[in-house]
Write an enzyme that holds these catalytic residues in place. Structure first.
Site, PDB file in Angstrom:
ATOM      1  N   GLY A 172      -0.726 -62.572 -52.158  1.00 42.04           N
ATOM      2  CA  GLY A 172       0.017 -61.321 -52.324  1.00 42.04           C
ATOM      3  C   GLY A 172       0.794 -61.261 -53.639  1.00 42.04           C
ATOM      4  N   ASN A 173       1.378 -62.414 -54.035  1.00 40.92           N
ATOM      5  CA  ASN A 173       2.203 -62.434 -55.248  1.00 40.92           C
ATOM      6  C   ASN A 173       1.395 -62.264 -56.521  1.00 40.92           C
ATOM      7  OD1 ASN A 173       4.636 -62.768 -53.928  1.00 40.92           O
ATOM      8  ND2 ASN A 173       4.306 -64.960 -53.752  1.00 40.92           N
ATOM      9  N   LYS A 215       5.035 -63.130 -36.287  1.00 37.81           N
ATOM     10  CA  LYS A 215       4.893 -62.662 -37.674  1.00 37.81           C
ATOM     11  C   LYS A 215       5.668 -61.363 -37.869  1.00 37.81           C
ATOM     12  CE  LYS A 215       2.330 -62.146 -41.562  1.00 37.81           C
ATOM     13  NZ  LYS A 215       2.864 -62.900 -42.653  1.00 37.81           N
TER      14      LYS A 215
HETATM   15  P1  ADP Z   1       0.730 -66.187 -51.366  1.00 37.49           P
HETATM   16  O1  ADP Z   1       1.150 -64.778 -51.448  1.00 37.49           O
HETATM   17  O2  ADP Z   1      -0.065 -66.625 -52.539  1.00 37.49           O
HETATM   18  O3  ADP Z   1       0.111 -66.566 -50.051  1.00 37.49           O
HETATM   19  P2  ADP Z   1       3.076 -67.722 -50.529  1.00 37.49           P
HETATM   20  O4  ADP Z   1       4.439 -67.289 -50.918  1.00 37.49           O
HETATM   21  O5  ADP Z   1       2.675 -67.522 -49.105  1.00 37.49           O
HETATM   22  O6  ADP Z   1       2.083 -67.034 -51.548  1.00 37.49           O
HETATM   23  O7  ADP Z   1       2.881 -69.276 -50.862  1.00 37.49           O
HETATM   24  C1  ADP Z   1       3.139 -69.785 -52.166  1.00 37.49           C
HETATM   25  C2  ADP Z   1       4.575 -70.319 -52.261  1.00 37.49           C
HETATM   26  O8  ADP Z   1       4.696 -71.522 -51.528  1.00 37.49           O
HETATM   27  C3  ADP Z   1       5.036 -70.709 -53.636  1.00 37.49           C
HETATM   28  O9  ADP Z   1       5.545 -69.614 -54.333  1.00 37.49           O
HETATM   29  C4  ADP Z   1       6.130 -71.754 -53.351  1.00 37.49           C
HETATM   30  O10 ADP Z   1       7.397 -71.151 -53.464  1.00 37.49           O
HETATM   31  C5  ADP Z   1       5.935 -72.112 -51.899  1.00 37.49           C
HETATM   32  N1  ADP Z   1       5.836 -73.534 -51.588  1.00 37.49           N
HETATM   33  C6  ADP Z   1       6.330 -74.071 -50.457  1.00 37.49           C
HETATM   34  N2  ADP Z   1       6.086 -75.371 -50.411  1.00 37.49           N
HETATM   35  C7  ADP Z   1       5.416 -75.710 -51.516  1.00 37.49           C
HETATM   36  C8  ADP Z   1       4.886 -76.946 -52.016  1.00 37.49           C
HETATM   37  N3  ADP Z   1       4.988 -78.073 -51.325  1.00 37.49           N
HETATM   38  N4  ADP Z   1       4.252 -76.917 -53.207  1.00 37.49           N
HETATM   39  C9  ADP Z   1       4.142 -75.770 -53.908  1.00 37.49           C
HETATM   40  N5  ADP Z   1       4.619 -74.576 -53.484  1.00 37.49           N
HETATM   41  C10 ADP Z   1       5.255 -74.533 -52.294  1.00 37.49           C
END
Ligand code: ADP
Ligand code: MG
Length: 327
Positions: free
Chosen positions: A10-11, A128
């Site tokens: 999403g990001n 969720k």
């Molecule tokens: P997406 O929209 O790509 O699914 P998410 O926000 O669900 O993104 O997941 C990515 C985020 O996970 C990163 O921005 C980071 O802040 C977080 N994160 C949590 N734990 C970790 C980790 N162990 N290593 C790297 N990122 C992590």
């Protein structure tokens, strides 16, 4: 020629501080799609999938705000709408990028249904959160009128609907996706499928039926990659590498981990639910069902990652060495 399933987070499509206008989506996708187009130019065939968190929130809110005039649509229909909207964005921007590079390739989005188990325990325990924040009085009314389940988010001062997030089992349209990528060998089609985790459906005596749930997009992408027998599964997000002790002074970024290590680190709590957790679970699921390699990185590191020079690789065992991937 290699093929890969690529899940865009999403990001990578909309930043948290943005409102969600068409222009914002387009600006972000210009960047993501130019990296995808470069990969295609290098000879890769890709199947794309994407998250829909902010978009589905907005669609659900639009339905709520106009519910006195237009009947609100249930969640399965809202997921389908988000697949249409985001599929259109991706399809147009990627087609234009490919044309700019002189590559004549069709890109098509597929409305995709994903089967979940009607007895999945998630249906009894919705976790969720989606959509808008409501006051307590509004929440009480919605819980009565719509039979919604709602929880109070004390930190953000409001009530929010929670929906089940059942595990994906199968992709209904997998045959169609495979035919688009494999039967047109001269110029395989780029397929966008299972957006937003796919439209959740259950199997009934009378066929498939949509249910009010949201499927995790990383887990659905993993099922997609497995069902179409892909060997490479890439998750594009907003961190260049997966880390241990993330966001602490002891943070260590990982170039590579094995399936066994991934399971161990997951059980040690390095990857929280709702962000990195589902990605690592999706990677484990994929590698345990015939997949060979998983890469987690950002869109701008994609090409370097394919050469083993960026991102985090998750592999079945120490070999093969990811740096020897033919490119
Ligand atoms: P997406 O929209 O790509 O699914 P998410 O926000 O669900 O993104 O997941 C990515 C985020 O996970 C990163 O921005 C980071 O802040 C977080 N994160 C949590 N734990 C970790 C980790 N162990 N290593 C790297 N990122 C992590
Ligand atoms: Mg996520």
């Amino acid at each position: 020629m290699r093929t890969a399933v690529i899940a865009i987070g999403g990001n990578a499509i909309l930043h948290p501080e943005q409102k969600g206008t068409k222009e914002e989506h387009y600006a972000n996708l210009q960047i993501t799609c130019s990296h995808l187009a470069l990969l295609i130019r290098e000879g890769y065939d890709i199947v794309l999938t994407h998250g829909n968190g902010p978009q589905i929130g907005n669609i659900v809110l639009q339905n709520e705000l106009t519910s006195n005039n237009v009947p609100p649509m249930p969640l399965d229909v809202c997921v389908a709408e988000s697949q249409g909207e985001m599929g259109y964005f991706l399809q147009q921007v990627l087609t234009n990028k490919l044309r700019e590079m002189g590559i004549d390739k069709q890109v098509v989005s597929m409305i995709t249904q994903v089967v979940v188990n009607k007895d999945d325990k998630a249906f009894k325990n919705p976790t969720k959160p989606i959509g808008h924040y409501y006051t307590k009085d509004e929440a009480l009314r919605l819980m009565e009128e719509r039979k919604w389940q709602m929880v109070e988010d004390i930190s953000r001062g409001g009530w929010r609907r929670v929906v089940p997030s059942p595990k994906p089992i199968d992709i209904v349209e997998k045959e169609a996706i495979m035919r688009l990528i494999f039967s047109s060998k001269s110029s395989p089609i780029v397929v966008i499928a299972s957006g937003g985790g796919g439209i959740p459906v259950i199997q009934t005596e009378n066929g498939y039926k949509g249910v009010e749930a949201v499927i995790d997009k990383d887990l659905a992408a993993s099922i997609l990659a497995t069902s179409i027998e892909e060997e490479l599964f890439i998750m594009l997000t907003d961190v260049p590498k997966v880390a241990l002790n993330f966001n602490t002074p002891q943070q260590v970024e990982l170039d590579k981990m094995t399936l066994l290590e991934a399971k161990e680190y997951l059980s040690q709590g390095h990857f929280p639910p709702g962000s990195m957790g589902p990605k690592i679970e999706a990677a484990i699921l994929f590698l345990e069902h015939g997949g060979k390699e998983v890469i987690i990185t950002t869109p701008d590191n994609l090409l370097k990652a394919m050469q083993g020079k960026a991102g985090t690789y998750i592999v079945k065992s120490q070999n093969p060495n990811p740096k020897q991937i033919p490119f």
